[in-house]
Design a protein around this motif. Structure first.
Motif, PDB file in Angstrom:
ATOM      1  N   THR A   1     -15.024 -31.441 -12.164  1.00 21.05           N
ATOM      2  CA  THR A   1     -14.860 -30.087 -11.626  1.00 21.05           C
ATOM      3  C   THR A   1     -14.054 -29.271 -12.620  1.00 21.05           C
ATOM      4  OG1 THR A   1     -14.985 -30.813  -9.322  1.00 21.05           O
ATOM      5  CG2 THR A   1     -13.926 -28.697  -9.749  1.00 21.05           C
ATOM      6  N   VAL A   2     -14.665 -28.221 -13.108  1.00 18.96           N
ATOM      7  CA  VAL A   2     -14.030 -27.336 -14.088  1.00 18.96           C
ATOM      8  C   VAL A   2     -13.369 -26.184 -13.342  1.00 18.96           C
ATOM      9  CG1 VAL A   2     -14.431 -25.766 -16.026  1.00 18.96           C
ATOM     10  CG2 VAL A   2     -15.650 -27.939 -15.906  1.00 18.96           C
ATOM     11  N   GLN A   3     -12.109 -25.936 -13.648  1.00 15.42           N
ATOM     12  CA  GLN A   3     -11.374 -24.829 -13.036  1.00 15.42           C
ATOM     13  C   GLN A   3     -11.377 -23.638 -13.989  1.00 15.42           C
ATOM     14  OE1 GLN A   3     -10.168 -24.979  -9.977  1.00 15.42           O
ATOM     15  NE2 GLN A   3     -10.576 -27.168  -9.655  1.00 15.42           N
ATOM     16  N   TYR A   4     -11.782 -22.482 -13.465  1.00 10.31           N
ATOM     17  CA  TYR A   4     -11.748 -21.257 -14.257  1.00 10.31           C
ATOM     18  C   TYR A   4     -10.373 -20.595 -14.138  1.00 10.31           C
ATOM     19  CZ  TYR A   4     -16.846 -21.493 -14.672  1.00 10.31           C
ATOM     20  OH  TYR A   4     -18.122 -21.879 -14.965  1.00 10.31           O
TER      21      TYR A   4
ATOM     22  N   PRO B   1     -14.191 -15.387  -7.257  1.00  9.29           N
ATOM     23  CA  PRO B   1     -15.081 -16.548  -7.160  1.00  9.29           C
ATOM     24  C   PRO B   1     -16.373 -16.338  -7.925  1.00  9.29           C
ATOM     25  CG  PRO B   1     -14.169 -15.967  -5.013  1.00  9.29           C
ATOM     26  CD  PRO B   1     -13.820 -14.859  -5.948  1.00  9.29           C
ATOM     27  N   PRO B   2     -16.998 -17.503  -8.329  1.00 14.60           N
ATOM     28  CA  PRO B   2     -16.493 -18.859  -8.102  1.00 14.60           C
ATOM     29  C   PRO B   2     -15.345 -19.214  -9.032  1.00 14.60           C
ATOM     30  CG  PRO B   2     -18.536 -18.932  -9.346  1.00 14.60           C
ATOM     31  CD  PRO B   2     -18.343 -17.501  -8.968  1.00 14.60           C
ATOM     32  N   THR B   3     -14.336 -19.889  -8.477  1.00 12.47           N
ATOM     33  CA  THR B   3     -13.167 -20.264  -9.271  1.00 12.47           C
ATOM     34  C   THR B   3     -13.320 -21.635  -9.917  1.00 12.47           C
ATOM     35  OG1 THR B   3     -12.088 -21.211  -7.320  1.00 12.47           O
ATOM     36  CG2 THR B   3     -11.687 -18.880  -7.786  1.00 12.47           C
ATOM     37  N   GLU B   4     -14.382 -22.384  -9.550  1.00  6.00           N
ATOM     38  CA  GLU B   4     -14.596 -23.699 -10.134  1.00  6.00           C
ATOM     39  C   GLU B   4     -16.085 -23.997 -10.193  1.00  6.00           C
ATOM     40  OE1 GLU B   4     -12.321 -26.149  -7.487  1.00  6.00           O
ATOM     41  OE2 GLU B   4     -14.025 -26.488  -6.151  1.00  6.00           O
ATOM     42  N   ASN B   5     -16.431 -24.995 -10.989  1.00  4.58           N
ATOM     43  CA  ASN B   5     -17.825 -25.394 -11.168  1.00  4.58           C
ATOM     44  C   ASN B   5     -17.864 -26.912 -11.316  1.00  4.58           C
ATOM     45  OD1 ASN B   5     -20.550 -24.889 -11.390  1.00  4.58           O
ATOM     46  ND2 ASN B   5     -20.334 -23.383 -13.041  1.00  4.58           N
ATOM     47  N   THR B   6     -18.750 -27.566 -10.591  1.00  2.00           N
ATOM     48  CA  THR B   6     -18.800 -29.027 -10.570  1.00  2.00           C
ATOM     49  C   THR B   6     -20.118 -29.520 -11.156  1.00  2.00           C
ATOM     50  OG1 THR B   6     -17.377 -29.103  -8.613  1.00  2.00           O
ATOM     51  CG2 THR B   6     -18.665 -31.079  -9.112  1.00  2.00           C
TER      52      THR B   6
ATOM     53  N   LEU C   1     -10.653 -25.252 -17.647  1.00  2.24           N
ATOM     54  CA  LEU C   1     -10.051 -26.566 -17.844  1.00  2.24           C
ATOM     55  C   LEU C   1     -10.806 -27.570 -17.000  1.00  2.24           C
ATOM     56  CD1 LEU C   1      -6.206 -25.842 -17.820  1.00  2.24           C
ATOM     57  CD2 LEU C   1      -7.607 -26.536 -19.763  1.00  2.24           C
ATOM     58  N   PRO C   2     -11.196 -28.727 -17.561  1.00  2.00           N
ATOM     59  CA  PRO C   2     -11.040 -29.115 -18.966  1.00  2.00           C
ATOM     60  C   PRO C   2     -11.806 -28.172 -19.897  1.00  2.00           C
ATOM     61  CG  PRO C   2     -11.745 -30.967 -17.596  1.00  2.00           C
ATOM     62  CD  PRO C   2     -11.887 -29.758 -16.771  1.00  2.00           C
ATOM     63  N   ASN C   3     -11.393 -28.159 -21.160  1.00  2.00           N
ATOM     64  CA  ASN C   3     -12.034 -27.319 -22.148  1.00  2.00           C
ATOM     65  C   ASN C   3     -13.441 -27.831 -22.459  1.00  2.00           C
ATOM     66  OD1 ASN C   3      -9.752 -25.663 -22.458  1.00  2.00           O
ATOM     67  ND2 ASN C   3      -8.835 -27.137 -23.872  1.00  2.00           N
ATOM     68  N   GLY C   4     -14.210 -27.022 -23.134  1.00  3.16           N
ATOM     69  CA  GLY C   4     -15.544 -27.429 -23.555  1.00  3.16           C
ATOM     70  C   GLY C   4     -16.616 -26.929 -22.618  1.00  3.16           C
TER      71      GLY C   4
END
Length: 662
Positions: free
Chosen positions: A365-368, A378-383, A354-357
């Protein structure tokens, strides 16, 4: 003076104003107007009375009865059985109660009352007070009323809940607020930021936290920025706006008036824009600031007050999305920045983001996250950072393993975490007994466990051989799966079981093996003798029977292997004793001798004979082994052997009969 007028008025109105013949003008218009000016004729009933007094009409003198009264916890004043039209009756509640409804009632000329009866409801107890606080509203208060505490020092801020409600609890009224708020002066802000030019600024002083200061611009000036700012925890939330002269809608700048004319006070106040424009006081701006990939539109020229909007040729805009041309070739804002979008987001298996896509703008910052039954690592997110992702790979969703099954009571795991994930292994030992199966189990990628081991109990009290033998171990305790072999001493034969297996605390055999004596092999002394049950190995208790192929048995018909390994018999021979043995009938044993074994006495048939021969001694009752017959010639003589013997093979020894010659 007012109370005196009221008294006179009530005296006049309380008397019988109507004498039964019609209304008299008891008081004049001047007096009636005087009452009205004092406000007495503004109440219903009194106004009617004034009207009646000042304007003769037909009326009725009948008093009012059945005053609507308070049902409980209150009373009315005055208290009477009847009332004349005009004077109001007051309602009063007992101490601790509040009037709900009209506080007065008035008898009308038509013998009716202006209101129904009110009620008296319980009043709330006195409010808790503090010298630093006050309450804007005044009591008394009833159930459900809400009061607000404020600080006596109006520059202080209220800390805590300022509202309290009168509530009912077990038929008793009380205030809901258990702890009073306090007043804090530490959050004060100094004077707010001020507009530099052409502004109408707020008052320059200290402000309490929560205060709001507002801005305006001088007439014919445009405000750019926020029109207000708030004092929060000692700081102002917004900077001061600016006020500027908008020249965009003016006529083209021409020096068509004299500068002195423009500066004349009359024209400055009435035609300021035109004067500023004509006198060259409105300036133009050069091109607005633009960074890489930043596009400003519309294009110039840019007059004071002109506004441009920013977009990105590629990527996402960060910063002000517009700019304003101010006097003296000054732009309001710096150029924004265009950051590249990030494509190809690393995706996560057994989960999502989230967000999708997979393409996102700079700064996103995308949250997994993981599907149900999986745990995120981890990693739990990607920016997204100007076209590049902060992480080259997504997080990992590992399957949560199924719950451990009910384990054997003695099976112990070396670790006990709260949960297990795919790939985790568990090692087991037994607190008692022997581990059966693999000591290590592993959780598969699907969350299933490999086969669990179990604990098998040790066995105790091994059944042991009593005599003439032993077992492969002397200890009577053994672990699960141990096989103990039984054996016998030389000269003894083992009787099942030949081994014993320890199976989860129990021996498979409850009795040990037995060792029995082996007897010597029975010799076959006679070719006519047949032994029944004569196995290759003969052991204690085994019995062998004897019969003859031909002839008569001489000796016991059965022999039994004794405990000491010798053959014993119990039976009889041929009735007259054992032939050739010299032993009588009955029972006995042959202790290490062949005498005990029977033999067969052969029986030959009648000797063969023809018509030329005679038997000289053929009077025997039986032709048994050893019997002899003698042949003679009936006529003449013979040179051939004439004697034939019954042999042990039940055959006569003389194969050919003798020949007689004359």
């Amino acid at each position: 003076m007012k109370s005196q007028i009221v008294f006179i008025f009530l005296t006049l109105c309380g008397a019988s104003l109507c004498q039964g013949q019609g209304c008299e003008n008891v008081i004049g218009d001047a007096s009636c107007n005087a009452y009205k000016s004092l406000g007495y004729c503004t109440y219903e009933g009194v106004e009617n009375l004034c009207y009646k007094t000042c304007n003769p009409v037909e009326c009725d003198d009948t008093p009012c009865l059945n005053l609507p009264t308070i049902s409980s916890n209150g009373y009315n004043e005055p208290n009477s059985t009847f009332y004349f039209a005009g004077p109001p009756v007051a309602y009063v509640c007992n101490a601790g109660y509040i009037l709900e409804g009209p506080d007065t009632n008035t008898c009308l000329l038509n013998d009716t009352w202006t209101n129904g009866a009110p009620t008296c409801v319980p009043a709330c107890p006195p409010l808790p007070v503090d010298s630093a606080l006050y309450i804007p509203s005044s009591g008394p208060y009833r159930e459900g009323d809400i009061v607000e505490y404020r600080c006596v020092n109006q520059t202080a801020a209220v800390v805590g809940n300022p509202f309290s409600t009168c509530v009912e609890n077990n038929t008793v009224l009380s205030w809901s607020l258990e702890t009073l708020p306090t007043c804090d002066t530490s959050g004060f802000c100094g004077p707010p930021p001020m507009i530099a030019v052409d502004g109408l600024n707020p008052e320059s002083r200290d402000y309490a936290s929560g205060s709001v200061a507002t801005y305006q611009c001088r007439e014919r000036r445009v405000l750019e920025g926020s029109s207000s700012t708030s004092c929060i925890n000692g700081s102002w939330t917004e900077p001061a706006p600016i006020c500027y002269q908008d020249c965009v809608d003016f006529q083209d700048c021409t020096n068509n008036v004299n500068f002195n004319y423009c500066t004349h006070p009359i024209y400055l106040s009435q035609m300021e824009e035109l004067c500023r424009k004509s006198c060259g006081l409105c300036s133009n701006c050069t091109s607005p600031p633009t960074g890489d990939d930043v596009i400003a539109a519309p294009s110039g020229p840019f007059m004071q007050g002109s506004r441009v909007n920013y977009t990105c040729a590629n990527g996402t805009l960060f910063g002000a999305d517009s700019n304003l041309c101010l006097p003296d070739d000054v732009w309001l804002n710096e150029s924004p920045v265009c950051y590249a979008d990030c494509p190809d987001l690393p995706t996560i298996a057994n989960g999502g983001n989230l967000p999708n896509g997979t393409t996102h703008s700079h700064g996103t910052t995308v949250q997994y996250s993981c599907d149900d039954g999986y745990m995120l690592f981890p990693p739990t997110e990607n920016t997204c950072n100007d076209g590049n992702w902060s992480e080259s790979s997504a997080g990992e969703c590992r399957k949560i393993c199924e719950a451990l099954p009910q384990l054997h009571e003695h099976l112990v795991a070396t670790t006990s975490p709260p949960f297990y994930l795919a790939g985790d292994s568990l090692n087991f030992t037994c607190s008692n007994g022997t581990l059966e199966g693999s000591a290590t189990v592993t959780c598969s990628a699907s969350g299933n466990w490999s086969t669990f081991p179990t604990c098998r109990a040790d066995c105790e009290n091994l059944p042991t051989v009593v005599a003439n033998g032993g077992q492969s171990q002397n200890e009577t305790t053994a672990s699960h799966g141990t096989i103990v072999h039984y054996f016998c001493d030389e000269g003894y034969q083992i009787i099942s079981p030949t081994f014993n297996l320890c199976n989860d605390g129990n021996w498979t055999e409850i009795f040990p093996a037995a060792c029995v004596k082996i007897c010597d092999t029975i010799p076959m002394l006679d070719e006519l003798l047949v032994a029944i049950g004569n196995d290759s190995v003969l052991i204690q208790g085994q019995t062998v029977g004897f019969v003859c192929k031909n002839g008569t048995l001489d000796g016991p018909s059965t022999l039994t292997c004794s405990a000491n390994g010798t053959w014993e018999y119990e039976g009889s021979g041929m009735g007259s004793g054992f032939m050739g043995s010299g032993m009588g009938s009955g029972s006995g044993s042959g202790m290490g001798s062949d005498d005990v074994f029977p033999t067969c006495i052969a029986e030959c048939g009648p000797p063969p004979i023809d018509g030329s021969l005679i038997l000289t001694n053929a009077a025997l009752p039986e032709f048994v082994e050893g019997a002899m017959v003698e042949y003679g010639c009936r006529f003449g003589m013979t040179s051939d052997p004439t004697t034939s013997v019954c042999q042990s093979n039940a055959e006569w020894s003389l194969a050919d009969l003798p020949l007689c010659s004359p």
